[in-house]
Design an enzyme around this catalytic site. Structure first.
Site, short mmCIF file in Angstrom:
data_model
loop_
_atom_site.label_atom_id
_atom_site.label_comp_id
_atom_site.label_asym_id
_atom_site.label_seq_id
_atom_site.Cartn_x
_atom_site.Cartn_y
_atom_site.Cartn_z
N LYS A 46 0.78 -1.12 0.02
CA LYS A 46 0.08 -0.09 0.07
C LYS A 46 0.87 1.33 0.17
CE LYS A 46 -3.13 -2.59 3.00
NZ LYS A 46 -3.46 -2.78 4.56
N ASP A 106 14.88 -1.12 1.12
CA ASP A 106 15.34 -1.13 2.44
C ASP A 106 16.32 -2.52 2.03
OD1 ASP A 106 16.00 -0.90 4.97
OD2 ASP A 106 14.33 -2.40 5.47
N LYS A 134 17.37 3.30 1.24
CA LYS A 134 18.29 3.08 2.32
C LYS A 134 19.57 2.28 1.98
CE LYS A 134 14.88 3.24 6.21
NZ LYS A 134 14.25 2.30 6.97
#
Ligand code: IMP
Ligand code: MG
Length: 190
Positions: A46, A106, A134
């Site tokens: 989402k 990530d 990241k």
């Protein structure tokens, strides 16, 4: 009515204006790079819903859109390492040039799995567009083509990004106060 979620935010990382600049820049890049291609944008649900809707409004070439959902996080801020695809796309992407629209990259496990999954559907090409990256957290080999901004190893919320499914509706990106994170974690225990 005042936004009660603001009390839970320690610091704003990216304001609405900064996000607007990022989406404008990336939309222009994608519009140039894909002007002679068959562009399909695939939003990863989402978290990417706000990024997708802002970005697509600024893309100036024809494109198709689709949605995919994956789960890798429970209610915590740590990756489980396992990625499950919970919603497939609905259109055919054969001979289409796919850009996956992701909120944050990530460990890279989610996008690795999604890229492999979509590749089996035989698109002409696949590239990755992520609002935030990241890089210090990367656990698998994956390279985004478009990056809004790099961030340190800090957990951020807002503009689609959640903590335990909350704060997605904040219009900016920020860091949660420790006490707010603890309160939500405790509430979720019962
Ligand atoms: P990865 O598979 O480890 O790359 O995780 C990607 C997913 O983790 C993202 O799509 C987000 O849903 C979630 N995620 C990673 N970092 C954050 C963060 O700082 N805030 C909110 N969600 C995050
Ligand atoms: Mg998430």
């Amino acid at each position: 009515m005042k936004n009660v979620m603001l009390e839970d935010i320690e610091e704003i990382f990216f304001s609405q204006e900064q996000i607007d600049e990022i989406t404008s820049r990336i939309a222009e890049e994608i519009s140039n790079d894909y002007k002679d291609k068959n562009l399909t944008l695939i939003c990863v649900l989402k978290g990417s819903v706000m990024f997708m809707s802002d970005l697509m409004k600024k893309i100036t070439i024809p494109c198709m859109i689709d949605f995919l959902a994956a789960e890798s996080y429970g209610s915590s801020t740590k990756s489980s390492g396992e990625v499950k695809i919970t919603k497939d796309i609905s259109d055919d992407i054969r001979n289409r040039d796919v850009v996956i629209i992701e909120d944050i990259l990530d460990s890279g496990r989610t996008l690795k799995k999604l890229t492999e999954f979509l590749n089996m559907k035989d698109p002409s090409s696949i590239s990755i567009c992520t609002l935030l990256d990241k890089p210090s957290r990367r656990a698998v080999d994956i390279e985004p083509r478009y990056v809004g901004s790099e961030v340190q190893d800090q957990f951020v919320v807002g503009y689609g990004l959640d903590y335990a499914q909350q704060y997605r509706n904040l219009p900016f990106i920020g860091i949660l106060k420790k006490e707010a994170a603890e309160r939500i974690a405790n509430n979720n225990k019962v």
